[in-house]
Design a protein around this motif. Structure first.
Motif, PDB file in Angstrom:
ATOM      1  N   LEU A 105      10.379  13.797  -2.699  1.00  0.00           N
ATOM      2  CA  LEU A 105       8.579  14.319  -2.178  1.00  0.00           C
ATOM      3  C   LEU A 105       7.683  13.076  -3.423  1.00  0.00           C
ATOM      4  O   LEU A 105       7.015  13.020  -3.189  1.00  0.00           O
ATOM      5  N   LEU A 106       8.276  13.358  -4.821  1.00  0.00           N
ATOM      6  CA  LEU A 106       7.531  12.849  -6.135  1.00  0.00           C
ATOM      7  C   LEU A 106       7.485  11.370  -5.400  1.00  0.00           C
ATOM      8  O   LEU A 106       7.117  10.415  -5.038  1.00  0.00           O
ATOM      9  N   ASP A 107       8.843  10.448  -4.757  1.00  0.00           N
ATOM     10  CA  ASP A 107       8.930   9.414  -4.072  1.00  0.00           C
ATOM     11  C   ASP A 107       7.575   8.973  -3.083  1.00  0.00           C
ATOM     12  O   ASP A 107       7.124   7.827  -2.497  1.00  0.00           O
ATOM     13  N   GLN A 108       8.363   9.909  -2.535  1.00  0.00           N
ATOM     14  CA  GLN A 108       7.188   9.629  -1.232  1.00  0.00           C
ATOM     15  C   GLN A 108       5.690  10.099  -1.287  1.00  0.00           C
ATOM     16  O   GLN A 108       4.758   8.711  -0.223  1.00  0.00           O
ATOM     17  N   LEU A 109       5.183  10.644  -2.583  1.00  0.00           N
ATOM     18  CA  LEU A 109       3.871  10.661  -2.728  1.00  0.00           C
ATOM     19  C   LEU A 109       3.364   9.487  -3.549  1.00  0.00           C
ATOM     20  O   LEU A 109       2.313   9.020  -3.790  1.00  0.00           O
ATOM     21  N   MET A 110       4.264   8.478  -4.188  1.00  0.00           N
ATOM     22  CA  MET A 110       4.281   7.821  -5.410  1.00  0.00           C
ATOM     23  C   MET A 110       4.710   6.261  -4.305  1.00  0.00           C
ATOM     24  O   MET A 110       3.984   5.840  -5.062  1.00  0.00           O
ATOM     25  N   ASP A 111       4.585   6.597  -3.748  1.00  0.00           N
ATOM     26  CA  ASP A 111       4.645   5.516  -2.418  1.00  0.00           C
ATOM     27  C   ASP A 111       2.944   5.134  -1.728  1.00  0.00           C
ATOM     28  O   ASP A 111       3.256   5.263  -0.585  1.00  0.00           O
ATOM     29  N   VAL A 112       2.921   4.402  -2.883  1.00  0.00           N
ATOM     30  CA  VAL A 112       1.013   3.512  -2.596  1.00  0.00           C
ATOM     31  C   VAL A 112       0.621   2.480  -2.685  1.00  0.00           C
ATOM     32  O   VAL A 112       1.827   2.026  -4.255  1.00  0.00           O
ATOM     33  N   GLY A 113      -0.602   1.938  -2.635  1.00  0.00           N
ATOM     34  CA  GLY A 113      -1.044   1.051  -3.804  1.00  0.00           C
ATOM     35  C   GLY A 113      -0.520  -0.553  -2.929  1.00  0.00           C
ATOM     36  O   GLY A 113      -0.252  -1.710  -3.141  1.00  0.00           O
ATOM     37  N   THR A 114      -1.110  -0.208  -1.600  1.00  0.00           N
ATOM     38  CA  THR A 114      -0.687  -1.229  -0.595  1.00  0.00           C
ATOM     39  C   THR A 114      -1.887  -1.128   0.348  1.00  0.00           C
ATOM     40  O   THR A 114      -2.723   0.036   0.786  1.00  0.00           O
ATOM     41  N   ARG A 115      -2.579  -1.727   1.244  1.00  0.00           N
ATOM     42  CA  ARG A 115      -3.600  -1.230   3.024  1.00  0.00           C
ATOM     43  C   ARG A 115      -3.562   0.253   3.362  1.00  0.00           C
ATOM     44  O   ARG A 115      -3.893   0.409   3.421  1.00  0.00           O
ATOM     45  N   GLU A 116      -1.979   0.056   3.674  1.00  0.00           N
ATOM     46  CA  GLU A 116      -1.569   0.953   4.390  1.00  0.00           C
ATOM     47  C   GLU A 116      -1.623   2.517   3.661  1.00  0.00           C
ATOM     48  O   GLU A 116      -1.671   3.512   4.481  1.00  0.00           O
ATOM     49  N   ARG A 117      -1.013   2.392   2.576  1.00  0.00           N
ATOM     50  CA  ARG A 117      -1.155   3.989   1.553  1.00  0.00           C
ATOM     51  C   ARG A 117      -1.838   3.805   0.323  1.00  0.00           C
ATOM     52  O   ARG A 117      -1.918   2.829  -0.374  1.00  0.00           O
ATOM     53  N   VAL A 118      -2.728   4.541  -0.037  1.00  0.00           N
ATOM     54  CA  VAL A 118      -3.473   4.401  -0.927  1.00  0.00           C
ATOM     55  C   VAL A 118      -3.903   6.087  -1.663  1.00  0.00           C
ATOM     56  O   VAL A 118      -4.057   7.092  -0.651  1.00  0.00           O
ATOM     57  N   ALA A 119      -4.270   5.582  -2.695  1.00  0.00           N
ATOM     58  CA  ALA A 119      -3.939   7.075  -2.863  1.00  0.00           C
ATOM     59  C   ALA A 119      -5.038   6.785  -4.522  1.00  0.00           C
ATOM     60  O   ALA A 119      -4.920   6.196  -5.420  1.00  0.00           O
ATOM     61  N   PHE A 120      -5.447   7.920  -4.828  1.00  0.00           N
ATOM     62  CA  PHE A 120      -6.803   7.959  -6.318  1.00  0.00           C
ATOM     63  C   PHE A 120      -6.676   9.327  -6.650  1.00  0.00           C
ATOM     64  O   PHE A 120      -6.571  10.278  -6.484  1.00  0.00           O
ATOM     65  N   VAL A 121      -6.727   8.831  -8.412  1.00  0.00           N
ATOM     66  CA  VAL A 121      -6.349  10.563  -9.031  1.00  0.00           C
ATOM     67  C   VAL A 121      -7.460  10.564  -9.685  1.00  0.00           C
ATOM     68  O   VAL A 121      -7.760   9.658 -10.362  1.00  0.00           O
ATOM     69  N   ALA A 122      -7.712  12.021 -10.461  1.00  0.00           N
ATOM     70  CA  ALA A 122      -8.570  12.029 -10.886  1.00  0.00           C
ATOM     71  C   ALA A 122      -8.249  12.450 -11.934  1.00  0.00           C
ATOM     72  O   ALA A 122      -7.649  13.668 -12.279  1.00  0.00           O
ATOM     73  N   LEU A 123      -9.025  12.252 -13.595  1.00  0.00           N
ATOM     74  CA  LEU A 123      -8.135  12.453 -14.518  1.00  0.00           C
ATOM     75  C   LEU A 123      -9.391  13.685 -15.443  1.00  0.00           C
ATOM     76  O   LEU A 123     -10.369  12.551 -15.809  1.00  0.00           O
ATOM     77  N   VAL A 124      -9.179  14.206 -16.056  1.00  0.00           N
ATOM     78  CA  VAL A 124      -9.779  14.693 -17.514  1.00  0.00           C
ATOM     79  C   VAL A 124      -9.072  14.565 -18.841  1.00  0.00           C
ATOM     80  O   VAL A 124      -7.817  14.536 -18.372  1.00  0.00           O
ATOM     81  N   HIS A 125      -9.408  14.579 -20.046  1.00  0.00           N
ATOM     82  CA  HIS A 125      -9.269  14.670 -21.403  1.00  0.00           C
ATOM     83  C   HIS A 125      -8.881  16.105 -21.471  1.00  0.00           C
ATOM     84  O   HIS A 125      -9.692  17.028 -20.690  1.00  0.00           O
ATOM     85  N   ASP A 126      -6.938  16.540 -22.115  1.00  0.00           N
ATOM     86  CA  ASP A 126      -7.468  18.010 -21.995  1.00  0.00           C
ATOM     87  C   ASP A 126      -6.571  17.816 -23.041  1.00  0.00           C
ATOM     88  O   ASP A 126      -5.501  17.385 -24.289  1.00  0.00           O
ATOM     89  N   ASN A 127      -7.114  18.079 -24.133  1.00  0.00           N
ATOM     90  CA  ASN A 127      -5.846  18.015 -26.086  1.00  0.00           C
ATOM     91  C   ASN A 127      -5.654  16.931 -26.069  1.00  0.00           C
ATOM     92  O   ASN A 127      -3.833  17.614 -26.545  1.00  0.00           O
ATOM     93  N   GLY A 128      -6.197  15.628 -26.082  1.00  0.00           N
ATOM     94  CA  GLY A 128      -5.731  14.638 -26.688  1.00  0.00           C
ATOM     95  C   GLY A 128      -4.933  14.047 -25.733  1.00  0.00           C
ATOM     96  O   GLY A 128      -4.096  12.687 -25.941  1.00  0.00           O
ATOM     97  N   SER A 129      -4.814  14.158 -24.239  1.00  0.00           N
ATOM     98  CA  SER A 129      -3.700  13.529 -23.333  1.00  0.00           C
ATOM     99  C   SER A 129      -5.279  13.461 -21.509  1.00  0.00           C
ATOM    100  O   SER A 129      -6.043  14.392 -21.868  1.00  0.00           O
ATOM    101  N   LEU A 130      -4.653  13.026 -20.571  1.00  0.00           N
ATOM    102  CA  LEU A 130      -5.368  12.807 -19.907  1.00  0.00           C
ATOM    103  C   LEU A 130      -4.502  13.910 -18.769  1.00  0.00           C
ATOM    104  O   LEU A 130      -3.123  13.578 -18.819  1.00  0.00           O
ATOM    105  N   ARG A 131      -5.198  14.890 -18.306  1.00  0.00           N
ATOM    106  CA  ARG A 131      -4.431  15.418 -17.287  1.00  0.00           C
ATOM    107  C   ARG A 131      -5.107  14.966 -15.519  1.00  0.00           C
ATOM    108  O   ARG A 131      -6.367  15.037 -14.916  1.00  0.00           O
ATOM    109  N   GLU A 132      -3.993  15.415 -14.982  1.00  0.00           N
ATOM    110  CA  GLU A 132      -4.688  15.167 -13.323  1.00  0.00           C
ATOM    111  C   GLU A 132      -5.219  16.536 -12.674  1.00  0.00           C
ATOM    112  O   GLU A 132      -4.745  17.277 -13.330  1.00  0.00           O
TER     113      GLU A 132
END
Length: 188
Positions: free
Chosen positions: A72-99
C-alpha cells in the motif's frame, strides 16, 4: 497601543524548502507547509494513515484498512509525475514535522485528460480549511498539467467531502454501479 500586527502570533518558521511549496494559514491562523510528497515522507505517510480514526480511514479508502503494509505504501508513494501528484500538509509537532493532510490525483487511464482525486485530513485538523487548501493546490496543479476533469468516488454518507466539493464548485451524481457512493466531478 500595540499595532494589529503585534497582536498576531509570530509564524513558526519551517525548514528551508527546495522546489514547489506554500506556507498557508488555516482558518484559525495556524501556519501549514504544503509541498509535494517526497520519498523521505514514507514513514510520515504511514504514521499519518495509522493515526486516522477508523471512520476517516474508511472514508479515505472506501473500505477497512487495518494495516499499512509495504505494498500500500509503495502505491501511495508512487507520485512525482504529471500523471500522479500528491501534496502533503505539514505542521510543527514537538520539534519535528508531522503530516496532517494529503491530497492526490492519479490519471484515469492511459492518455486520458481525467484524474481521480482524494483528500484526507487528520481528525484533529478537520474543520479548519485544510481540505480546501489541499484540494485547491491539487486543482491548480491538474489544470496546469493539462487535465480537463477531476473526479472523486466517495461514500454517500461522507458529509465532509460533500460540503468541501460543493464549496469548490464540483457537481455530484450517484455512482451508477453503487448507490451507496457519490461521484464528485469538476470540469477544469
Amino acid at each position: 497601543m500595540p499595532s494589529t500586527s503585534s497582536l498576531r502570533p509570530a509564524p513558526l518558521s519551517f525548514p528551508a524548502q527546495q522546489g514547489q511549496h506554500w506556507i498557508d494559514r488555516l482558518n484559525d491562523g495556524s501556519p501549514v507547509l504544503i509541498r509535494p510528497l517526497r520519498a523521505q515522507d514514507r514513514e510520515r505517510e504511514k504514521a499519518f494513515i495509522e493515526n486516522l480514526s477508523p471512520l476517516t480511514r474508511h472514508q479515505r479508502f472506501l473500505g477497512e484498512v487495518k494495516e499499512v503494509d509495504g505494498r500500500l505504501l509503495d502505491q501511495l508513494m508512487d507520485v512525482g509525475t504529471r500523471e500522479r501528484v500528491a501534496f502533503v500538509a505539514l505542521v510543527h509537532d514537538n520539534g519535528s514535522l508531522r503530516e496532517i493532510g494529503i491530497s492526490r490525483y492519479a490519471q484515469a487511464g492511459d492518455g486520458a485528460d481525467v484524474c481521480e482525486i482524494a483528500v484526507t485530513v487528520a481528525d484533529d485538523w478537520q474543520q479548519r480549511g485544510l481540505g480546501a487548501l489541499l484540494l485547491q493546490h491539487l486543482i491548480d496543479e491538474a489544470r496546469s498539467n493539462g487535465f480537463k476533469r477531476l473526479y472523486s468516488v466517495d461514500s454517500a454518507a461522507n458529509r465532509s467531502i460533500r460540503e468541501l466539493t460543493n464549496a469548490l464548485g464540483f457537481s455530484h451524481r450517484t455512482d451508477p454501479d453503487d448507490a451507496t457512493q457519490v461521484i464528485h466531478s469538476l470540469d477544469l
